[in-house]
Design a protein around this motif. Structure first.
Motif, mmCIF file in Angstrom:
data_model
loop_
_atom_site.group_PDB
_atom_site.id
_atom_site.type_symbol
_atom_site.label_atom_id
_atom_site.label_comp_id
_atom_site.label_asym_id
_atom_site.label_seq_id
_atom_site.Cartn_x
_atom_site.Cartn_y
_atom_site.Cartn_z
ATOM 1 N N ILE A 28 0.787 -1.133 0.000
ATOM 2 C CA ILE A 28 -0.085 -0.031 0.069
ATOM 3 C C ILE A 28 0.864 1.239 -0.037
ATOM 4 C CG2 ILE A 28 -1.719 1.160 1.389
ATOM 5 C CD1 ILE A 28 -3.034 -1.224 0.402
ATOM 6 N N LEU A 29 0.689 2.045 -0.820
ATOM 7 C CA LEU A 29 1.564 3.287 -1.015
ATOM 8 C C LEU A 29 0.628 4.343 -0.555
ATOM 9 C CD1 LEU A 29 2.852 2.884 -4.617
ATOM 10 C CD2 LEU A 29 3.948 2.156 -2.270
ATOM 11 N N CYS A 30 0.969 5.393 0.494
ATOM 12 C CA CYS A 30 0.302 6.289 1.032
ATOM 13 C C CYS A 30 0.863 7.596 0.687
ATOM 14 C CB CYS A 30 0.046 6.308 2.383
ATOM 15 S SG CYS A 30 -0.930 4.861 2.976
ATOM 16 N N HIS A 31 0.381 8.642 -0.075
ATOM 17 C CA HIS A 31 0.929 10.069 -0.668
ATOM 18 C C HIS A 31 0.677 11.017 0.581
ATOM 19 C CE1 HIS A 31 -3.128 12.147 -0.893
ATOM 20 N NE2 HIS A 31 -3.361 10.971 -1.273
ATOM 21 N N GLY A 32 1.219 12.210 0.358
ATOM 22 C CA GLY A 32 1.363 13.105 1.358
ATOM 23 C C GLY A 32 0.569 14.422 0.691
ATOM 24 N N HIS A 100 4.824 8.575 2.373
ATOM 25 C CA HIS A 100 5.600 9.789 2.221
ATOM 26 C C HIS A 100 4.914 11.037 2.743
ATOM 27 C CE1 HIS A 100 6.555 13.592 -0.404
ATOM 28 N NE2 HIS A 100 7.802 13.063 -0.154
ATOM 29 N N ASP A 101 5.824 11.737 3.498
ATOM 30 C CA ASP A 101 5.159 12.984 3.835
ATOM 31 C C ASP A 101 4.248 12.668 4.817
ATOM 32 O OD1 ASP A 101 5.017 16.264 3.350
ATOM 33 O OD2 ASP A 101 3.031 15.328 3.057
ATOM 34 N N ALA A 120 5.520 -5.166 7.638
ATOM 35 C CA ALA A 120 6.618 -4.042 7.623
ATOM 36 C C ALA A 120 6.262 -2.798 6.914
ATOM 37 C CB ALA A 120 7.405 -4.967 6.386
ATOM 38 N N ILE A 121 7.126 -1.714 7.131
ATOM 39 C CA ILE A 121 6.697 -0.415 6.770
ATOM 40 C C ILE A 121 8.049 0.301 5.997
ATOM 41 C CG2 ILE A 121 7.619 0.158 8.921
ATOM 42 C CD1 ILE A 121 5.489 2.545 8.859
ATOM 43 N N ALA A 122 7.770 1.146 5.015
ATOM 44 C CA ALA A 122 9.087 2.226 4.545
ATOM 45 C C ALA A 122 8.308 3.583 4.766
ATOM 46 C CB ALA A 122 8.899 1.802 2.954
ATOM 47 N N LEU A 123 9.182 4.442 5.193
ATOM 48 C CA LEU A 123 8.718 5.681 5.323
ATOM 49 C C LEU A 123 9.891 6.547 4.348
ATOM 50 C CD1 LEU A 123 8.771 5.912 9.415
ATOM 51 C CD2 LEU A 123 6.675 5.651 7.581
ATOM 52 N N LEU A 124 9.058 7.512 3.771
ATOM 53 C CA LEU A 124 10.104 8.583 2.904
ATOM 54 C C LEU A 124 9.823 9.874 3.536
ATOM 55 C CD1 LEU A 124 9.077 6.872 -0.502
ATOM 56 C CD2 LEU A 124 10.933 6.461 0.881
ATOM 57 N N SER A 125 10.962 10.722 3.493
ATOM 58 C CA SER A 125 10.719 12.029 4.202
ATOM 59 C C SER A 125 10.505 12.326 5.543
ATOM 60 C CB SER A 125 9.680 12.862 3.373
ATOM 61 O OG SER A 125 9.586 14.193 3.623
ATOM 62 N N VAL A 126 9.733 11.604 6.124
ATOM 63 C CA VAL A 126 9.330 11.880 7.329
ATOM 64 C C VAL A 126 9.767 10.681 8.397
ATOM 65 C CG1 VAL A 126 7.671 12.684 9.272
ATOM 66 C CG2 VAL A 126 7.465 13.541 6.828
ATOM 67 N N GLN A 301 10.367 10.450 -4.242
ATOM 68 C CA GLN A 301 10.122 9.382 -5.077
ATOM 69 C C GLN A 301 9.805 9.866 -6.491
ATOM 70 O OE1 GLN A 301 7.950 10.764 -3.047
ATOM 71 N NE2 GLN A 301 5.847 9.654 -3.181
ATOM 72 N N GLN A 302 9.324 11.045 -6.619
ATOM 73 C CA GLN A 302 9.426 11.802 -8.048
ATOM 74 C C GLN A 302 10.663 12.154 -8.324
ATOM 75 O OE1 GLN A 302 5.512 14.141 -8.463
ATOM 76 N NE2 GLN A 302 5.523 13.942 -6.225
ATOM 77 N N GLU A 303 11.395 12.611 -7.421
ATOM 78 C CA GLU A 303 12.736 13.428 -7.939
ATOM 79 C C GLU A 303 13.686 12.290 -8.315
ATOM 80 O OE1 GLU A 303 14.214 16.718 -5.656
ATOM 81 O OE2 GLU A 303 12.316 16.729 -4.679
ATOM 82 N N ARG A 304 13.893 11.162 -7.386
ATOM 83 C CA ARG A 304 14.912 10.193 -7.675
ATOM 84 C C ARG A 304 14.252 8.767 -7.824
ATOM 85 N NH1 ARG A 304 17.019 14.221 -8.210
ATOM 86 N NH2 ARG A 304 19.148 14.891 -7.331
ATOM 87 N N PRO A 305 13.304 8.389 -8.826
ATOM 88 C CA PRO A 305 12.296 7.313 -8.626
ATOM 89 C C PRO A 305 13.353 5.879 -8.901
ATOM 90 C CG PRO A 305 12.195 8.538 -10.856
ATOM 91 C CD PRO A 305 12.705 9.438 -10.089
ATOM 92 N N LYS A 306 14.604 6.125 -9.621
ATOM 93 C CA LYS A 306 15.434 4.984 -9.825
ATOM 94 C C LYS A 306 15.992 4.397 -8.348
ATOM 95 C CE LYS A 306 19.450 3.336 -12.494
ATOM 96 N NZ LYS A 306 20.334 3.282 -11.232
#
Length: 320
Positions: A28-32, A100-101, A120-126, A301-306
């Motif tokens: 599941i991908l949760c946007h900011g 993310h965010d 399991a969990i992945a956090l981006l930015s925060v 994830q938009q600036e550095r997708p790879k």
């Protein structure tokens, strides 16, 4: 591989729009803020191709998902309940959640409250940090001093959304560019600004869009907010104190699931919590990896997708 599909589900009393692609273990991908499922446009096909069933919702107040009127309906229990209802509707027992965010607190509260579902969990930015004894807006006022902190500015109903709604394309161009790694460091989004300044004046517009943001991308984001308005997403900020009041039992809680954290070197969030990125993992005892991506800003994830795709796929494949 199955194509990207747009679907709807009734979850937690609202009609929720989500996109889905792929087969396999659920992610599941949760946007900011201020975003949409589209913020994951580079991750969805990559994760699906790697053998995962990927689901990215428009969260409450965004895009084609319902935006209830009452401010309190955007409290953290409802945001978590929306995701739990979504997972249950998909007919699976467990998922990995990525945020993310603002999606990061949704992800970690989902993991804290329903560890039986979110394994399991992945956090981006925060990075994860637990509830503290101090009321959030009191902490913000102490930090802001005689200036405005943008999250305090957002508290007054009707104020910032009126500014943003006036020209959604301009608003999105300003926010996306000014918080990115591409903006000149003198022009990055001001999280603290004079009390005489409007939020819409705190960033700058690009002469030309950065490489990661096309005119079509900007058109999509602008179109979503032109239709739905900014009010729903901003209402999340108006629940900081309410969320704190609802969750005293989470004081000091550790996030024990396997976790990964990634952020951009120039992410404004890193400036909001001094030492926050250095501290990432202090309350996440099973943190597998922490990556700070050079030159990237807030929209990592938009600036550095790879790079983000590689980090997420490596992490997901390690979760069995």
């Amino acid at each position: 591989m199955p194509e990207l599909q747009h679907k709807y589900v009734n979850s937690n009393g609202i009609r929720m729009h989500y996109v889905e692609q792929g087969e396999g273990p659920l992610v599941i991908l949760c946007h900011g803020w201020p975003e949409s499922w589209y913020s994951w446009r580079h991750q969805i096909p990559a994760l699906a191709a790697a053998g995962f069933r990927v689901v990215a919702p428009d969260q409450r107040g965004y895009g084609h998902t319902d935006a209830p009127e009452p401010i309190e309906s955007y409290n953290i229990f409802n945001l978590v309940g929306d995701i739990v209802g979504l997972v249950n509707s998909l007919g699976v027992e467990s998922a990995v959640i990525v945020g993310h965010d603002w999606g990061a607190p949704v992800a970690w509260n989902s993991a804290l409250l329903r560890p039986d579902i979110f394994r399991a969990i992945a956090l981006l930015s925060v990075p994860y940090f637990p509830r503290t004894p101090m009321r959030p807006t009191d902490a913000m006022k102490a930090m802001a001093g005689d200036k405005n902190f943008y999250q305090l500015y957002f508290q007054e109903p009707g104020k910032v959304e009126k500014e943003l709604d006036a020209d959604p394309r301009r608003s999105m161009a300003m926010v996306l560019y000014s918080a990115s790694g591409d903006v000149p460091r003198t022009g990055e989004l001001s999280i603290l600004f004079p009390k005489t300044t409007k939020f819409i004046e705190t960033g700058i517009l690009p002469d030309k869009l950065p490489p990661w943001l096309t005119e079509a991308d900007l058109d999509f984001f602008a179109g979503e907010f032109k239709r739905a308005g900014f009010r729903g997403g901003v209402n999340w900020y108006r629940n900081f104190d309410r969320n704190w009041e609802l969750t005293p039992f989470l004081d000091g809680a550790k996030l024990r699931q396997p976790a990964v954290f990634a952020a951009g070197e120039h992410d404004v969030v890193g400036k909001m919590i001094p030492g926050g990125y250095a501290m990432a993992g202090a309350f996440t005892p099973n943190l597998k990896k922490k990556v700070i991506i050079p030159g990237a800003g807030h929209w990592v994830q938009q600036e550095r997708p790879k790079e983000i795709n590689e980090i997420l796929i490596e992490f997901l494949q390690g979760q069995g």
